[in-house]
Design an enzyme around this catalytic site. Sequence first.
Site, PDB file in Angstrom:
ATOM      1  N   GLU A 142     -15.915 -25.794  58.549  1.00 23.64           N
ATOM      2  CA  GLU A 142     -14.564 -25.919  59.096  1.00 23.64           C
ATOM      3  C   GLU A 142     -14.620 -27.050  60.107  1.00 23.64           C
ATOM      4  O   GLU A 142     -15.280 -26.930  61.138  1.00 23.64           O
ATOM      5  CB  GLU A 142     -14.118 -24.603  59.732  1.00 23.64           C
ATOM      6  CG  GLU A 142     -12.633 -24.588  60.074  1.00 23.64           C
ATOM      7  CD  GLU A 142     -12.380 -24.396  61.539  1.00 23.64           C
ATOM      8  OE1 GLU A 142     -12.129 -25.417  62.214  1.00 23.64           O
ATOM      9  OE2 GLU A 142     -12.415 -23.254  62.009  1.00 23.64           O
ATOM     10  N   CYS A 146      -9.042 -26.144  67.129  1.00 26.18           N
ATOM     11  CA  CYS A 146      -8.959 -26.870  65.860  1.00 26.18           C
ATOM     12  C   CYS A 146      -7.557 -26.806  65.273  1.00 26.18           C
ATOM     13  O   CYS A 146      -7.223 -27.576  64.374  1.00 26.18           O
ATOM     14  CB  CYS A 146      -9.972 -26.315  64.870  1.00 26.18           C
ATOM     15  SG  CYS A 146      -9.691 -24.598  64.432  1.00 26.18           S
TER      16      CYS A 146
END
Length: 495
Positions: A227, A264
Amino acid sequence: MNTTIEDLNARVEAAHGAFEKGRAADPQVRASWLEAVATGLENSGSALVELASKETHLSTPRLEGELKRTVFQLRLFAEEIRQGEHFDATIDHADARWGMGPRPDLRRVNVPLGVVAVFGASNFPFAFSVMGGDSASALAAGCAVVHKAHDGHRQLAARTAETVMAALDGAGAPSGLFSLVNGRPAAEALVDHPLIKAIGFTGSTAGGRALFDRAAARPEPVPFFGELGGINAVFVTRGAWESRRSEIVNGYFSSFTMGMGQFCTKPGLLFVPAGGRDEVRRLLSDALSGFSPAELLSERLHHGFREAVEQLRDKAGVDVLVEGDFAAAPAPTLLHTTPAAVRRDPSILRQEMFGPASVVVEYGDDSELAALAGMLEGQLTTTLQAEPDDDVTELAARLTDVSGRVLWNGWPTGVTVSYAQHHGGPYPATTSATTSVGTAAIRRFLRPVAYQSFPEARLPEPLRDANPWNVPQRVDGEWRGRGRVANSPSIEDPR
């Protein structure tokens, strides 16, 4: 202390031994291991939060909420594996009259991969670190875990790992099922080790891509579930802007500065109609007056933030809308650009600034939005701020193409841990088509195996006709025993 290569090898081998011993544990037993870890973290919470606060500059309330999320996630995974749906147990009995000719007895089930290497994140020292989503879902799948501690919180990582290992030992789990290593040489050797069967990673695009390439270059390449972040563009239609611009700007400011922009899922792009520039600046002035900046997670991240902002600010067609700074606790920066500028230089839409900074793109007409969305790279999230009668069919289709989660009139900095969650997206958001959040994350660390014409007694329990583990089975095309026996509440985290 950095882990030596000799120690690294010993821990991976111990993890493999623990995997072999524990791989056949029934769901009730495995769930009890996860619940023991949850209780151990809960009982050690005060000491862990205090240590985390010293190492990361994060506030105590934020860390307490994150630890609560981590504990909740472990218990949710325990419930999920008790349900048994992750096995995907499928039984096709022998059928002499099958449409394409006689069919043998075939039975398929998901089995754990083996030892999983996990690289934790700096920005979530509980939720995406030592016993975060990757470690928890790998253990839930039946794998063993060797976790590489993030250098940004080594003491916390060590203390958390001690808590986890003590809890697993107390619950009767095989010794070595979870362990911790430190340092770059150990990290590289961990990726290369032949007993590692998958890798979970949360972090930067550059770091993740380096590990991804290394994993692919092994003699036996292994899945790399990385990720890597993203820009998380927000598109505001003219109708939404005209009806609630103040609400939108305030929500946007709160979202891109939450946690000092170190998520994020921070919205890094805001598309607003022509004429919105001055209105954004005016509306932000009140929000900025009440904003209290904080230090970033580390000096390295602070340097990277400054470098990214300066690099984007110096591009042709980009100007400063709100002037921030790069103090130890930096004030937010807001940049501005136009569709003409991004068409000349699409990299403007692709520069992540990991900190309190974002870009406003001032477009001319709603008809431009779908084409602008098509210029984006893969995103973890994209957001539509729109009115019910806005025609956003084409735009929504483009956002679906480039993102893993599409929001309607919300903000991306909140990733609930639940059954339908998907936290991922096309590259460079992630390196796979899977999720790192929610119960579906367990399936990353499983692979299907079919058994043909095996005696009943030699089949794995989920594939036996007697179904001793009482898991859902699809038998000759029809589901039996499917359905959740309990429901758990979800919990938001500001990711």
